[in-house]
Design an enzyme around this catalytic site. Structure first.
Site, PDB file in Angstrom:
ATOM      1  N   HIS A 180       0.847  -1.222   0.069  1.00 47.85           N
ATOM      2  CA  HIS A 180      -0.098   0.096   0.132  1.00 47.85           C
ATOM      3  C   HIS A 180       0.887   1.310  -0.088  1.00 47.85           C
ATOM      4  CE1 HIS A 180      -3.478   2.321   0.479  1.00 47.85           C
ATOM      5  NE2 HIS A 180      -3.764   2.154   1.500  1.00 47.85           N
TER       6      HIS A 180
ATOM      7  N   CYS B 278      -3.416   3.458   9.464  1.00 48.59           N
ATOM      8  CA  CYS B 278      -4.056   4.053   8.201  1.00 48.59           C
ATOM      9  C   CYS B 278      -5.607   4.189   7.888  1.00 48.59           C
ATOM     10  CB  CYS B 278      -3.507   3.060   7.102  1.00 48.59           C
ATOM     11  SG  CYS B 278      -3.978   1.438   7.307  1.00 48.59           S
TER      12      CYS B 278
END
Ligand code: CP
Ligand code: NVA
Length: 313
Positions: free
Chosen positions: A140, A270
């Site tokens: 990511h 996140c």
């Protein structure tokens, strides 16, 4: 870079030059600071991506990635189309290669959130426009660019800082490991042995001089850290929810664990978060948490990524 040198894809942090990562991070911070006090829609006055279209394909759910990329391209002067894979012929078996060729005739840049990293790689190789990794099961990178920007913003530097990861050895951690192989900070990882970090990423980072340590003791990992990071115990690609909860029980980021970090340590996640699982409400909603800055920084970091991809940073 493409053959004609006009664009490049953003697939993983390990593939990007350190100088380019630093240019994106400092550019993002300057752009964020420059807009302070101005109305949100009236910024980036030069509209560097005027007339550009971003096509986004989602094969998994998203709140932050979807909204931040959409807002980013609009604030840079461009436009976006958001596509769910289920609504595309891709969902009925049309190849990713053919999808890449068609989208390349109409869009100027493509972002994909998908399961297999191989699908993203094929899209990038068959497209004739830049492709951005919006998360795969394996990594990511856009998230970690936002996290690095948040570290830079709150601590003044990335270099020399100690970042501690506590929890699952997942896709987000892999991009942190990639970053540690490119930028000069210490990454101290603690995961259960059964959920250890990606071995290839670790080997690559170590071969590139990363200061990365891996263990199973959260307290040792967090000791003296400038930044403590965790993520959900059950990622979108995981099915073994019960066993993960058992394995990760002792990896919760709570006040007792944070007391081992530096006095001025920050906490990052996140998102989406699960309070009282991977992190207590007292930490994520407490004074050391910078998760809302971190979420906003998806926008600023991705503006820099979009510009870099199109050679307009
Ligand atoms: N952090 C993150 O990528 O969030 P979304 O899944 O909501 O996009
Ligand atoms: N590790 C998480 C990140 C979500 C943004 C997942 O893949 O579900």
């Amino acid at each position: 870079m493409s053959e004609n040198g006009n664009y490049r894809s953003f697939i993983d942090i390990c593939d990007v030059e350190t100088a380019d990562l630093n240019a994106m991070l400092s550019g993002a911070l300057m752009a964020k600071q420059a807009r302070e006090g101005t109305p949100r829609g009236v910024i980036d006055g030069l509209r560097p991506l005027d007339g550009h279209l971003l096509a986004m394909i989602f094969e998994k759910p998203s709140t932050r990635t979807r909204v931040s990329f959409d807002v980013a391209i609009r604030q840079l002067g461009g436009q976006s189309i958001v596509l769910s894979a289920a609504d595309l012929q891709l969902g009925r078996g049309e190849t990713i290669a053919d999808t890449a060729r068609v989208l390349s005739r109409m869009a100027d840049i493509i972002m994909l959130r998908t399961h297999e990293p191989e699908k993203l790689a094929e899209l990038a190789s068959e497209a004739s426009v830049p492709v951005i990794n919006g998360l795969t099961d394996a990594s990511h990178p856009c998230q970690i660019m936002a996290d690095l920007l948040t570290l830079l913003e709150h601590k003044g530097t990335v270099a020399g800082r100690k970042v501690a990861w506590v929890g699952d050895g997942n896709n987000v951690l892999t991009s942190w490991i990639h970053a540690a192989g490119k930028l000069d900070f210490e990454l101290s990882i603690s995961t259960p042995p059964e959920l250890s970090p990606d071995a290839d990423a670790l080997a690559w980072a170590r071969a590139n001089g990363a200061k990365v340590s891996v263990g199973t003791d959260p307290q040792a990992a967090v000791s003296g850290a400038d930044c403590v990071v965790t993520d959900t115990w059950v990622s979108m690609n995981d099915t073994d929810t019960a066993s993960r909860h058992n394995l990760l029980q002792s990896y919760q980021v709570n006040d007792a664990l944070m007391s081992h970090a530096a006095d001025d340590a920050i906490f990052m996640h996140c998102l989406p978060a699960h309070r009282e699982e991977e992190v207590t409400a007292s930490v994520i909603d407490g004074p050391r948490s910078v998760v809302w800055d971190e979420a906003e920084n998806r926008l600023h970091a991705q503006k820099a990524i979009l510009r870099w991809c199109l050679n307009k940073l």
